[in-house]
Design a protein around this motif. Structure first.
Motif, PDB file in Angstrom:
ATOM      1  N   MET A   1       0.906  -1.121  -0.179  1.00  0.00           N
ATOM      2  CA  MET A   1      -0.119  -0.024  -0.126  1.00  0.00           C
ATOM      3  C   MET A   1       0.898   1.214   0.121  1.00  0.00           C
ATOM      4  O   MET A   1       2.005   1.334   0.757  1.00  0.00           O
ATOM      5  CB  MET A   1      -0.856  -0.124   1.178  1.00  0.00           C
ATOM      6  N   GLU A   2       0.606   2.149  -0.983  1.00  0.00           N
ATOM      7  CA  GLU A   2       1.439   3.346  -1.335  1.00  0.00           C
ATOM      8  C   GLU A   2       1.088   4.574  -0.074  1.00  0.00           C
ATOM      9  O   GLU A   2      -0.154   4.563   0.088  1.00  0.00           O
ATOM     10  CB  GLU A   2       1.252   3.794  -2.436  1.00  0.00           C
ATOM     11  N   PHE A   3       2.109   5.322   0.453  1.00  0.00           N
ATOM     12  CA  PHE A   3       1.770   6.395   1.172  1.00  0.00           C
ATOM     13  C   PHE A   3       0.900   7.419   0.572  1.00  0.00           C
ATOM     14  O   PHE A   3      -0.073   8.046   1.450  1.00  0.00           O
ATOM     15  CB  PHE A   3       3.163   6.811   1.727  1.00  0.00           C
ATOM     16  N   ARG A   4       1.194   7.569  -0.757  1.00  0.00           N
ATOM     17  CA  ARG A   4       0.408   8.660  -1.456  1.00  0.00           C
ATOM     18  C   ARG A   4      -0.879   8.317  -1.500  1.00  0.00           C
ATOM     19  O   ARG A   4      -1.907   9.341  -1.489  1.00  0.00           O
ATOM     20  CB  ARG A   4       1.163   8.813  -2.693  1.00  0.00           C
ATOM     21  N   GLU A   5      -1.421   7.274  -1.660  1.00  0.00           N
ATOM     22  CA  GLU A   5      -2.769   6.659  -1.659  1.00  0.00           C
ATOM     23  C   GLU A   5      -3.507   7.124  -0.257  1.00  0.00           C
ATOM     24  O   GLU A   5      -4.463   7.701  -0.045  1.00  0.00           O
ATOM     25  CB  GLU A   5      -2.825   5.409  -2.154  1.00  0.00           C
ATOM     26  N   LEU A   6      -2.765   6.776   0.945  1.00  0.00           N
ATOM     27  CA  LEU A   6      -3.212   6.936   2.082  1.00  0.00           C
ATOM     28  C   LEU A   6      -3.317   8.343   2.363  1.00  0.00           C
ATOM     29  O   LEU A   6      -4.263   8.929   3.004  1.00  0.00           O
ATOM     30  CB  LEU A   6      -2.432   6.259   3.261  1.00  0.00           C
ATOM     31  N   GLU A   7      -2.241   9.135   1.858  1.00  0.00           N
ATOM     32  CA  GLU A   7      -2.327  10.757   2.025  1.00  0.00           C
ATOM     33  C   GLU A   7      -3.547  11.223   1.507  1.00  0.00           C
ATOM     34  O   GLU A   7      -4.080  12.124   2.048  1.00  0.00           O
ATOM     35  CB  GLU A   7      -1.048  11.145   1.630  1.00  0.00           C
ATOM     36  N   CYS A   8      -3.808  10.626   0.250  1.00  0.00           N
ATOM     37  CA  CYS A   8      -4.949  11.378  -0.565  1.00  0.00           C
ATOM     38  C   CYS A   8      -6.306  11.088   0.300  1.00  0.00           C
ATOM     39  O   CYS A   8      -7.237  11.975   0.282  1.00  0.00           O
ATOM     40  CB  CYS A   8      -5.281  10.708  -1.924  1.00  0.00           C
ATOM     41  N   PHE A   9      -6.399   9.861   0.829  1.00  0.00           N
ATOM     42  CA  PHE A   9      -7.516   9.372   1.557  1.00  0.00           C
ATOM     43  C   PHE A   9      -7.837  10.289   2.718  1.00  0.00           C
ATOM     44  O   PHE A   9      -8.679  10.737   2.933  1.00  0.00           O
ATOM     45  CB  PHE A   9      -7.326   8.184   1.976  1.00  0.00           C
ATOM     46  N   VAL A  10      -6.515  10.555   3.599  1.00  0.00           N
ATOM     47  CA  VAL A  10      -6.637  11.509   4.727  1.00  0.00           C
ATOM     48  C   VAL A  10      -7.399  12.846   4.517  1.00  0.00           C
ATOM     49  O   VAL A  10      -8.008  13.518   4.951  1.00  0.00           O
ATOM     50  CB  VAL A  10      -5.436  11.442   5.454  1.00  0.00           C
ATOM     51  N   VAL A  11      -6.448  13.491   3.340  1.00  0.00           N
ATOM     52  CA  VAL A  11      -6.961  14.653   2.994  1.00  0.00           C
ATOM     53  C   VAL A  11      -8.105  14.781   2.597  1.00  0.00           C
ATOM     54  O   VAL A  11      -8.803  15.848   2.781  1.00  0.00           O
ATOM     55  CB  VAL A  11      -5.724  15.181   1.917  1.00  0.00           C
TER      56      VAL A  11
ATOM     57  N   ASP B   1      -0.520   9.679  11.147  1.00  0.00           N
ATOM     58  CA  ASP B   1       0.325  10.834  11.708  1.00  0.00           C
ATOM     59  C   ASP B   1       1.785  10.360  12.183  1.00  0.00           C
ATOM     60  O   ASP B   1       2.316  11.289  12.020  1.00  0.00           O
ATOM     61  CB  ASP B   1      -0.632  11.237  13.031  1.00  0.00           C
ATOM     62  N   GLY B   2       1.797   9.211  12.695  1.00  0.00           N
ATOM     63  CA  GLY B   2       3.136   9.010  13.050  1.00  0.00           C
ATOM     64  C   GLY B   2       4.153   8.915  11.965  1.00  0.00           C
ATOM     65  O   GLY B   2       5.214   9.441  11.722  1.00  0.00           O
ATOM     66  N   LEU B   3       3.383   8.140  10.568  1.00  0.00           N
ATOM     67  CA  LEU B   3       4.322   7.905   9.325  1.00  0.00           C
ATOM     68  C   LEU B   3       4.528   9.391   8.982  1.00  0.00           C
ATOM     69  O   LEU B   3       5.769   9.622   8.355  1.00  0.00           O
ATOM     70  CB  LEU B   3       3.507   7.005   8.574  1.00  0.00           C
ATOM     71  N   ALA B   4       3.412  10.100   8.805  1.00  0.00           N
ATOM     72  CA  ALA B   4       3.922  11.619   8.276  1.00  0.00           C
ATOM     73  C   ALA B   4       4.872  12.221   8.905  1.00  0.00           C
ATOM     74  O   ALA B   4       5.691  13.040   8.466  1.00  0.00           O
ATOM     75  CB  ALA B   4       2.498  12.395   8.092  1.00  0.00           C
TER      76      ALA B   4
ATOM     77  N   VAL C   1       8.252  11.120   7.827  1.00  0.00           N
ATOM     78  CA  VAL C   1       8.563  11.629   6.672  1.00  0.00           C
ATOM     79  C   VAL C   1       9.045  12.924   6.851  1.00  0.00           C
ATOM     80  O   VAL C   1      10.182  13.218   5.966  1.00  0.00           O
ATOM     81  CB  VAL C   1       7.498  11.504   5.656  1.00  0.00           C
ATOM     82  N   GLY C   2       8.295  13.701   7.499  1.00  0.00           N
ATOM     83  CA  GLY C   2       8.876  15.219   7.686  1.00  0.00           C
ATOM     84  C   GLY C   2       9.925  15.263   8.235  1.00  0.00           C
ATOM     85  O   GLY C   2      10.916  16.040   7.963  1.00  0.00           O
ATOM     86  N   ARG C   3      10.346  14.394   9.300  1.00  0.00           N
ATOM     87  CA  ARG C   3      11.457  14.476  10.162  1.00  0.00           C
ATOM     88  C   ARG C   3      12.887  14.223   9.223  1.00  0.00           C
ATOM     89  O   ARG C   3      13.769  14.726   9.120  1.00  0.00           O
ATOM     90  CB  ARG C   3      11.721  13.682  11.283  1.00  0.00           C
ATOM     91  N   ALA C   4      12.625  13.071   8.220  1.00  0.00           N
ATOM     92  CA  ALA C   4      13.527  12.743   7.267  1.00  0.00           C
ATOM     93  C   ALA C   4      13.658  13.765   6.185  1.00  0.00           C
ATOM     94  O   ALA C   4      14.851  14.204   5.924  1.00  0.00           O
ATOM     95  CB  ALA C   4      13.168  11.348   6.518  1.00  0.00           C
TER      96      ALA C   4
END
Length: 292
Positions: A1-11, A73-76, A79-82
Motif C-alpha cells: 500500500m502506497e503512502f501517497r494513496e493513504l495521504e490522498c484518503f486522509v486529505v 500521523d506517525g508516518l507523516a 517522513v517530515g523529520r527525514a
C-alpha cells in the motif's frame, strides 16, 4: 500500500472536496480520484460516496479513518523529520578516495568542514579495481573518481581538476631516461591494467587499449591496487599510467615517472548514488568546486 494513496484518503476525508484536496496535495483532481480508486481497489470496497454535489465518507471509510489516523500521523511525522534532516548538513559524511589523498581530496575536505562545522568528514579508501562498490553498498556517501562515469545509477558533478598523465617505468627501462614520451610510443610499452569488478570504461581510463591513432597497446597483466602495479613496474614487468599529482605522491627510488604527451588529461570529480543524494553531498560538491 502506497503512502501517497493513504495521504490522498486522509486529505480528502478532511476536505470532502476533490479540488480542494488536489490543491493541498499539489495534484490534479483527476490524480486524486485515481489514487483514491486504487486504495479502494486494494481494500475491496468504496471509502467515499461521490455525487455531483458532494463527497462523504462511507461507514467503512469512517471506520478506516479512525483506525488509520494514529499510524498515518506517525508516518507523516517520520517522513517530515527525514525530509528536514535531508536538508541539513550535519553528522558524518563518508567520503571515498582512490588510494591517494591528493590536494584536491584534502583541500575539498578542509573547505567543506570550514563551511559546515556541524558535519564531520570520514575518509574511506576505495579500491582502484572496484571504484563504485563501496558507494553502491552504502559504505560511502560520495566518492572521488575519474571522470567521465557511465553508470546509470550514479550521478557525477563537475570536474575538480584536470592534469596530465605520467607513465611509471622501472629505472632500468630505456624510456625512463626520456624527458617525455609520446602517446603513440605506448604501442611499444606494455601497460599494467586493473582487475574487475571495475567497469570497462574505468579500465580504459587507467590503461587504454589503443593509442590516439588506434594502434593497440600491449597488456602487462592486471592488478587490484596501485601499489601492486608499482611493484610490477619496479620489477620491470610493465608500465602504468598515473595522473601527475598521484605520480608525485608515489615517488620512490625503484620507479621513474615520465610525462606522456598526446593523451587526454586525467579529470578527477565526485560520484554518488542518484537515489542517495543529500544536502551534505551537494554541499561537498560545491566545496570541491570552491577549492578548485
Amino acid at each position: 500500500m502506497e503512502f501517497r494513496e493513504l495521504e490522498c484518503f486522509v486529505v480528502l476525508s478532511e476536505e470532502l472536496h476533490f479540488a480542494r484536496a488536489a490543491e493541498r496535495l499539489y495534484l490534479s483532481p483527476g490524480r486524486v480520484s485515481q489514487l483514491v480508486r486504487a486504495l479502494e481497489t486494494r481494500i475491496g470496497a468504496r471509502l467515499f460516496e461521490r455525487t455531483s454535489r458532494r463527497v462523504r465518507l462511507t461507514p467503512l471509510g469512517e471506520r478506516f479513518l479512525v483506525d488509520l489516523r494514529p499510524a498515518y500521523d506517525g508516518l507523516a511525522a517520520a517522513v517530515g523529520r527525514a525530509r528536514s534532516a535531508a536538508r541539513m548538513v550535519e553528522g558524518v559524511l563518508r567520503v571515498g578516495f582512490l588510494g591517494t589523498p591528493t590536494d584536491v581530496v584534502t583541500g575539498t575536505v578542509r573547505e567543506f568542514e570550514r563551511l559546515h562545522p556541524a558535519c564531520e568528514v570520514e575518509l574511506v579508501e576505495v579500491p582502484m579495481a572496484d571504484p563504485f562498490g563501496k558507494l553502491r553498498e552504502g559504505k560511502v556517501d560520495v566518492s572521488f573518481t575519474l571522470l567521465p562515469v557511465d553508470e546509470p545509477d550514479l550521478e557525477t558533478g563537475a570536474g575538480l581538476n584536470k592534469v596530465p598523465l605520467q607513465v611509471a617505468l622501472s629505472p632500468r627501462h630505456p624510456l625512463s631516461r626520456r624527458a617525455r614520451i609520446e602517446a603513440e610510443e605506448l604501442a611499444e610499452l606494455p601497460l599494467v591494467g586493473l582487475d574487475g569488478p571495475a567497469p570497462r570504461r574505468w579500465r580504459e581510463l587507467t590503461a587504454p587499449e589503443t593509442t590516439p591513432l588506434g594502434r593497440p597497446i600491449p597488456s602487462a597483466g592486471t592488478v587490484s591496487t596501485s601499489q601492486e602495479g608499482l611493484t610490477q613496474v619496479a620489477l620491470n614487468r610493465g608500465a602504468m599510467l598515473f595522473c601527475t599529482p598521484t605520480a608525485a605522491y608515489h615517488g620512490r627510488d625503484d620507479v621513474t615517472f615520465v610525462p606522456v604527451v598526446g593523451l587526454p588529461d586525467s579529470v578527477l570529480g565526485l560520484v554518488w548514488r542518484k537515489e542517495a543524494e543529500t544536502a551534505a553531498v551537494r554541499a561537498f560538491q560545491r566545496a570541491g568546486v570552491s577549492h578548485e
